[in-house]
Design a protein around this motif. Structure first.
Motif, PDB file in Angstrom:
ATOM      1  N   VAL A 239       0.221  -1.801  -2.600  1.00 54.76           N
ATOM      2  CA  VAL A 239      -0.063  -1.937  -1.173  1.00 54.76           C
ATOM      3  C   VAL A 239       1.093  -1.384  -0.347  1.00 54.76           C
ATOM      4  O   VAL A 239       0.892  -0.628   0.610  1.00 54.76           O
ATOM      5  N   LEU A 240       2.312  -1.706  -0.772  1.00 60.28           N
ATOM      6  CA  LEU A 240       3.474  -1.286   0.010  1.00 60.28           C
ATOM      7  C   LEU A 240       3.550   0.237   0.099  1.00 60.28           C
ATOM      8  O   LEU A 240       3.679   0.802   1.187  1.00 60.28           O
TER       9      LEU A 240
ATOM     10  N   PHE B 252       0.519  -4.984  -7.902  1.00 61.34           N
ATOM     11  CA  PHE B 252      -0.334  -5.003  -6.713  1.00 61.34           C
ATOM     12  C   PHE B 252       0.485  -4.883  -5.437  1.00 61.34           C
ATOM     13  O   PHE B 252       0.126  -4.112  -4.528  1.00 61.34           O
ATOM     14  N   GLU B 253       1.584  -5.607  -5.372  1.00 62.77           N
ATOM     15  CA  GLU B 253       2.384  -5.576  -4.132  1.00 62.77           C
ATOM     16  C   GLU B 253       2.939  -4.177  -3.881  1.00 62.77           C
ATOM     17  O   GLU B 253       2.934  -3.686  -2.756  1.00 62.77           O
ATOM     18  N   MET B 254       3.407  -3.529  -4.954  1.00 63.14           N
ATOM     19  CA  MET B 254       3.967  -2.183  -4.776  1.00 63.14           C
ATOM     20  C   MET B 254       2.862  -1.183  -4.441  1.00 63.14           C
ATOM     21  O   MET B 254       3.063  -0.249  -3.669  1.00 63.14           O
TER      22      MET B 254
END
Lengths: 458, 165
Positions: free
Chosen positions: B104-105, B100-102
C-alpha cells in the motif's frame, strides 16, 4: 456574508440554488482573518497542550512512578488513548475512500473534514507510544534498523507490525488528504493575494485545472481510494493483534480484528459529527454541509453501533461456551466479570454509550435536532474511550493468578496528558480550518449543476 | 510552426460544443482548463487515457510487496536467525503484514509521484493560457494548431462566445 443564498436546509437535492461561484466564495470566506473568538479558542487549547507538556516533563524527570502504571496493569491510559485516536482516524479514510468507491454522494461536503481528522488523529495517536515508553529519548529503537550486532527487529512481532501499519497509514492518509487538497488550494490561490497567494501556489504545484492533468488526477484518486480501503481495515486489525496475539484472557480472541475495525469506524463517525456541528456554524457553511449530511452520518452510527454491540455479546457467549476458566472469570463471573467487577461502571458506560445511545438516531426527531446529534456523538466517543479502557484494564488487572491481581487508578499526570491530547487534536484542526479549505470546493461543485447557457430540463 | 490560442467560456455546454466542433474539423491539439473533473468534457478530449496506473501504481505495488516479504525474510535468515516458537526460519504468514503495508505504501507513493511526473508539475512560472476564473466557474479551451489555421480557429472560438486571447 449576508448575501449567502438561502438554500433551505431540508431541500433535496441539498444544494438547491448554489452556483459554482457561491461555493468558491463561501468556502474561501472560511479562510478570512479570524476574530477574537478564534484566538481565544487557540489560546485555550495551547494552554491545555502546554499543561500536558509540563505533565510529560514531570514524567520524564521522575519516571513512570508518577503514572498509575505498575504490575499487573502495565498498559493504562496511554495505550487506551493511543487505540482511541487510531480508531478516530479510521472513519476519515472510510468516508473519503470507501464511500468514494460506492459513489455515495453525500460524502462530498464532509469528506475533507473527515480526512483532516484522520491525519490529525494519527498524529495525536503517534505520540502515545512515545509517552508510554518511559524512556522516550530511546524512541528511535522503534524504527526498523539493526542494532550493533546487526540484528534486525522481530518482524514477526505484532508490535513491529503496529509500527509499520500506523506509519503506513499516516503516510497514505496524509498523501490522500493532500492529493484531494491540490485543486482546492489552487482555487484558494486564485482568490487570495500577496504572500498567501505565493504559498498556495507552491503548495498546489501551480495547478491550473488542465484537462490532461485532471485525467491523470481522476485516475490516481481512484487508485488512492482503492488502496486506502483495505488499508483502513488492516490498520485497526493490526492494532487489535497487539492484544489478540497475546495470551491474556479477554484479549486472546479471533473476533478482535473485525470488532476493533467496527469500533474504530463507530467512534470516527461520531467524531466527524462532533467536529462538523461547530464547524458549520462558525464558518457559516450550513447551506453546504446540511442537516441531511449529519443525518446520513448518524444513521451510519446506528449500523456500526449494532456491530459493536454484537461483538460485545459474542465475547460473553464465547467465554461461557468455551468453558475456559480464565475467560469465564473475565466476562461472566459475578465477582470479577466485566459487568460486575471493580470496573463495572466503565463497562456500563461503554455498553450504554456505544450500543444504546446511537439507537436513538433511529427516531427522525432526534436525528433532526442539532443538539441531540451533538450530545449523542460525544456520548459515543466517551463510550468508545471506555471500551478500550474495559478491554485493556480489566484483562490486565485480573489475569491468571488471583495473587497477582491489582487495581489501576489513573494518576493526575496521565489525566492531564489525556486532556492535553484532545486539545492537541483540536488545536491542529482549528489551525487547519483557517489555513486550508475544510470543505472540498471541487467535490461540492460536482454535486451541483454546472453553469450552462441553455436551460437544462430538471 | 504551430501556435496556441485559448478562449474563456462562461458555460459548460458552450465549451463542450466548441470542443466537438474543433474535433470535427480535425484539430488534435485541444486541451481545457476547467474547475471540476467534468467527465462530459474530459471524455471528449483527444487523449482521454492515462498511464498513471499501469506505469506508476502497478510497479510501485510490485516493488513494495516484494520488499515487504523479502526484506524480513532476509533479516530473519541470512543476517541473524530469529526463530520463534520452533517454526521454520522463513515463515511467510507473519510477513503478510509487512508485505501488505509496503504494498500500500509504495503504491501510494508511486501514484502520487506519477501524477506529478505525468502532469509535469510543479509549474514554476505558471501557464500563459491559464485564467484565474478557470478554478472557479469558467472553462478555458486551448487549441494548438498550424499557423495557417489560426484565423479559422480564432473565428470559431469568438463566434461561439469565447473571450479569445
Amino acid at each position: 456574508m449576508a448575501e449567502t443564498p438561502a438554500a433551505p436546509v431540508h431541500s433535496d437535492p441539498p444544494h438547491g440554488t448554489l452556483t459554482y461561484r457561491d461555493v468558491n466564495r463561501d468556502i474561501v470566506a472560511t479562510l478570512a482573518t479570524p476574530g477574537k473568538m478564534y484566538w481565544a479558542v487557540v489560546g485555550l487549547l495551547q494552554i491545555l497542550v502546554g499543561a500536558a507538556a509540563v505533565a510529560f516533563v514531570i514524567q520524564m524527570l521522575f519516571g513512570m512512578g508518577v503514572t498509575g502504571l505498575n504490575n499487573p496493569v502495565g498498559w493504562g491510559v496511554y495505550i487506551i488513548t493511543f487505540v482511541f485516536w487510531v480508531g478516530i482516524a479510521h472513519s476519515g479514510t472510510l468516508i473519503s475512500a470507501v464511500l468514494f468507491l460506492f459513489r455515495a454522494r453525500w460524502r462530498m461536503p464532509v469528506y475533507r473534514t473527515a480526512e483532516a481528522m484522520t491525519v490529525f488523529a494519527v498524529l495525536t495517536a503517534g505520540l502515545f507510544p512515545l509517552i508510554h515508553m518511559g524512556r522516550t529519548w530511546k524512541f528511535y529503537w522503534l524504527l526498523p534498523y539493526p542494532n550493533q550486532r546487526l540484528v534486525w527487529p522481530n518482524f514477526k512481532s505484532p508490535l513491529m507490525w503496529d509500527v509499520l501499519a500506523v506509519s503506513t497509514y499516516l503516510m497514505i492518509s496524509s498523501l490522500f488528504f493532500y492529493f484531494g487538497l491540490i485543486p482546492d488550494i489552487a482555487a484558494a490561490r486564485d482568490r487570495s493575494t500577496g504572500i498567501r497567494r505565493r504559498i498556495y501556489n507552491v503548495m498546489c504545484f501551480g495547478w491550473t485545472g488542465r484537462g490532461t492533468h485532471w485525467i491523470h488526477y481522476r485516475k490516481a484518486y481512484l487508485i488512492f481510494a482503492a488502496i486506502a480501503t483495505p488499508l483502513v481495515v488492516s490498520v485497526h486489525s493490526v492494532v487489535s493483534w497487539d492484544f489478540a496475539m497475546s495470551i491474556i484472557p479477554g484479549w486472546h480472541t479471533t473476533i478482535f480484528p473485525p470488532y476493533f475495525v467496527a469500533g474504530a469506524i463507530h467512534s470516527g463517525l461520531a467524531m466527524v459529527i462532533t467536529l462538523l456541528i461547530p464547524l458549520r456554524a462558525l464558518f457559516r457553511v450550513k447551506h453546504i454541509v446540511t442537516l441531511r449530511h449529519l443525518q446520513a452520518l448518524a444513521l451510519f452510527t446506528i449500523a456500526t453501533g449494532l456491530f459493536v454491540g454484537h461483538a460485545y455479546m459474542i465475547e460473553f457467549f464465547i467465554a461461557a461456551y468455551s468453558g475456559n476458566t480464565y475467560e469465564y472469570s473475565i466476562f461472566n463471573s459475578l465477582e470479577t466479570g466485566r459487568p460486575f467487577g471493580h470496573y463495572s461502571v466503565a463497562f456500563w458506560i461503554m455498553a450504554i454509550c456505544n450500543c444504546v445511545a446511537p439507537l436513538l438516531f433511529a427516531f427522525r426527531r432526534i436525528r433532526s435536532s442539532i443538539l441531540w446529534l451533538f450530545v449523542l456523538s460525544i456520548l459515543i466517543n466517551v463510550g468508545m474511550w471506555f471500551e478500550r479502557f474495559v478491554i485493556i484494564v480489566t484483562s490486565l488487572s485480573t489475569d491468571f493468578i488471583p495473587y497477582n491481581w491489582g487495581y489501576y487508578r489513573i494518576s493526575l499526570v496521565e489525566g492531564i496528558i489525556l486532556v492535553g491530547s484532545f486539545a492537541w487534536f483540536l488545536l491542529q484542526f482549528v489551525l487547519f480550518a483557517k489555513h486550508l479549505p475544510t470543505i472540498s470546493m471541487t467535490e461540492v461543485k460536482e454535486l451541483i449543476p454546472p453553469p450552462t447557457a441553455e436551460e437544462v430540463p430538471e | 510552426m504551430s501556435e496556441t490560442i485559448s478562449a474563456v467560456f462562461a458555460h459548460q455546454d458552450t465549451a463542450i460544443r466548441v470542443i466537438e466542433d474543433l474535433r470535427a474539423r480535425g484539430h488534435r491539439g485541444i486541451d481545457v482548463m476547467i474547475p471540476v473533473p467534468d467527465h462530459h468534457i474530459l471524455d471528449i478530449l483527444p487523449k482521454p487515457e492515462t498511464k498513471v496506473g499501469w506505469i506508476f501504481s502497478l510497479w510501485g505495488g510490485i516493488f513494495g510487496v516484494t520488499l515487504g516479504f523479502l526484506f524480513p525474510a532476509w533479516a530473519h535468515s541470512f543476517v541473524y536467525q530469529q526463530i520463534t516458537g520452533g517454526k521454520p526460519v522463513i515463515t511467510w504468514p507473519p510477513f503478510v503484514v509487512p508485505g501488505f503495508e509496503m504494498l500500500v505504501l509504495f503504491t501510494g507513493l508511486a501514484t502520487f509521484t506519477g501524477v506529478i511526473v505525468l502532469c509535469r508539475l510543479p509549474q514554476r512560472h505558471g501557464d500563459p493560457h491559464f485564467d484565474e476564473r478557470a478554478t472557479e466557474d469558467h472553462y478555458v479551451v486551448e487549441v494548438t494548431t498550424e499557423e495557417d489555421r489560426v484565423d479559422e480557429v480564432r473565428a470559431l472560438l469568438r463566434e461561439a462566445g469565447g473571450e479569445v486571447r
